[in-house]
Design an enzyme around this catalytic site. Structure first.
Site, mmCIF file in Angstrom:
data_model
loop_
_atom_site.group_PDB
_atom_site.id
_atom_site.type_symbol
_atom_site.label_atom_id
_atom_site.label_comp_id
_atom_site.label_asym_id
_atom_site.label_seq_id
_atom_site.Cartn_x
_atom_site.Cartn_y
_atom_site.Cartn_z
ATOM 1 N N PRO A 119 0.835 -1.212 0.000
ATOM 2 C CA PRO A 119 0.000 0.000 0.000
ATOM 3 C C PRO A 119 0.862 1.251 0.000
ATOM 4 O O PRO A 119 1.858 1.346 0.722
ATOM 5 C CB PRO A 119 -0.803 -0.143 1.302
ATOM 6 N N CYS A 120 0.464 2.223 -0.820
ATOM 7 C CA CYS A 120 1.354 3.345 -1.109
ATOM 8 C C CYS A 120 1.176 4.540 -0.181
ATOM 9 O O CYS A 120 1.917 5.507 -0.291
ATOM 10 C CB CYS A 120 1.138 3.804 -2.553
#
Length: 408
Positions: A119-120
């Site tokens: 997840p960024c």
């Protein structure tokens, strides 16, 4: 090439990154994803691919038309198709178990490719600004779980993707460590920042793409450029107009050239998810100001320039572009992110007669998802799924590169 190249996708989301690889004859061993709605979307998509393979898409279309239930759809394929989707969070407690599951599924066969990116949010510039303790954010080090899968499964190649903010966090030290870690376990690595707009997506969306191979360095400089001479209007032109809180799953016209070239819309497609959220009166009045300002003067609205009766707070020094129109007369719109699930203010439809934020389907098209892609879960989740995804047209370009790699 026969359908024998096998891949695993980690932190899979809804499989935007793997979409092109499946189209190019790669076979999924598994998708690992922690979000339940994403997993339902992944399952439905894998059923679509299986029914397409057997020329039996009528069953899938019946599901889109609400003629059969999800259970009936899923019962139309082998259970092993659904079992490719593993609804689990990847963490210190689960990674060993998950790796063992993948090993059993491989049955001593070679794993050709691992896809994915953690997840960024912790790497994005906005996410880091909101997180004052960014150096202590455990999400920064989720890539180490990805690394562990590579160590234990030893795939021939991998693709690791994330936001450009990954390059600058901790003054670039973290990214250097990531590249060194990949190299230390036997991979020749390289990376590029790719803009999806160069590969057919009508959106300026940059992603860091790290690729690794056990035998040779992969050159991403010569990716096939599929930049089209179309404006964002091409995304919307065939869809029924909507007001806030409406749904009209119907086409107004035949598909235009852009939709046909990219296969976003194909013959026989059934439109879904063309529905919008509700807006309050103040927001709609602000939307009208923003739309008119762009359409008539080619200027973008600054919050500080709004009439005082439309302002809701006193902060006139930061985030002045909080209301932003998706400009239909440009060759690319601004980056679509998961925040669209919150309020839609950053993604205002350009037609003043509609005066609303984007529908789910319009957002999906901006990301280049085909109309035959069905999103499970409530509308808020659908927006998040789309905003977090890798555009399938970028995936198709990458898959063609790796198809050539494995053919040599």
């Amino acid at each position: 090439m026969t359908n024998t190249l096998q891949f695993l996708e980690l932190f899979a989301g809804i499989g935007g990154l793997s979409e092109g690889f499946i189209e190019n004859s790669f076979t999924p061993v598994a998708f690992i994803e922690k979000d339940r709605h994403c997993c339902d979307t992944l399952k439905t998509r894998q059923v679509y691919f299986e029914l397409k393979k057997s020329n039996n898409l009528k069953i899938y279309n019946d599901y889109l038309l609400n003629k059969i239930t999800k259970e009936e759809l899923y019962n139309s394929v082998s259970k092993k198709i659904l079992d490719t989707v593993i609804n689990q969070e990847i963490n210190a407690n689960t990674q060993t178990m998950l790796i063992e599951i993948i090993k059993k599924r491989l049955k001593n066969k070679k794993l050709d490719l691992v896809l994915g990116g953690p997840p960024c949010q912790a790497y994005s510039l906005i996410g880091r600004a909101q997180n004052k303790e960014k150096e202590n954010d455990d999400r920064i080090y989720l890539y180490k779980y990805y690394l562990e899968f590579l160590k234990k499964l030893k795939p021939t190649s991998f693709i690791f993707e994330n936001v450009p903010g990954l390059l600058s966090i901790n003054k670039g030290i973290l990214f250097q460590s990531i590249m060194q870690d990949f190299s230390s376990i036997g991979y020749k690595v390289s990376y590029r920042v790719l803009n999806a707009n160069d590969y057919g997506v009508l959106q300026n969306r940059k992603r860091v793409i790290v690729v690794g191979n056990r035998y040779k360095k992969i050159n991403l400089d010569n990716l096939k450029n599929n930049k089209y001479d179309f404006n964002v209007h091409s995304i919307f032109s065939d869809l029924a107009p909507l007001r806030p809180s409406e749904e009209k799953n119907q086409y107004l016209t035949k598909p235009n050239e852009y939709l046909l070239k990219t296969k976003i819309r194909q013959e026989g497609d059934i439109l879904t998810a063309h529905h919008t959220r509700r807006h309050n009166i103040r927001d709609l009045n602000i939307y009208r100001v923003a739309i008119q300002l762009w359409n008539e003067h080619k200027k973008k609205l600054k919050y500080s320039n709004l009439p005082s009766h439309l302002k809701t707070h006193k902060n006139e020094h930061s985030f002045l572009d909080r209301y932003k129109v998706v400009c239909s007369d440009l060759p690319a719109t601004h980056t679509l992110v998961a925040h669209i699930a919150k309020d839609g203010h950053h993604y205002i439809h350009p037609d003043i007669n509609q005066c609303r934020s984007l529908s789910v389907r319009e957002a999906a098209r901006i990301q280049s998802f085909p109309d035959n892609f069905f999103f499970e879960g409530p509308r808020t989740s659908q927006f998040i799924q789309i905003g977090n995804a890798v555009p399938p047209l970028l995936s198709i370009t990458l898959s063609q590169k790796f198809k050539e790699l494995y053919a040599t």
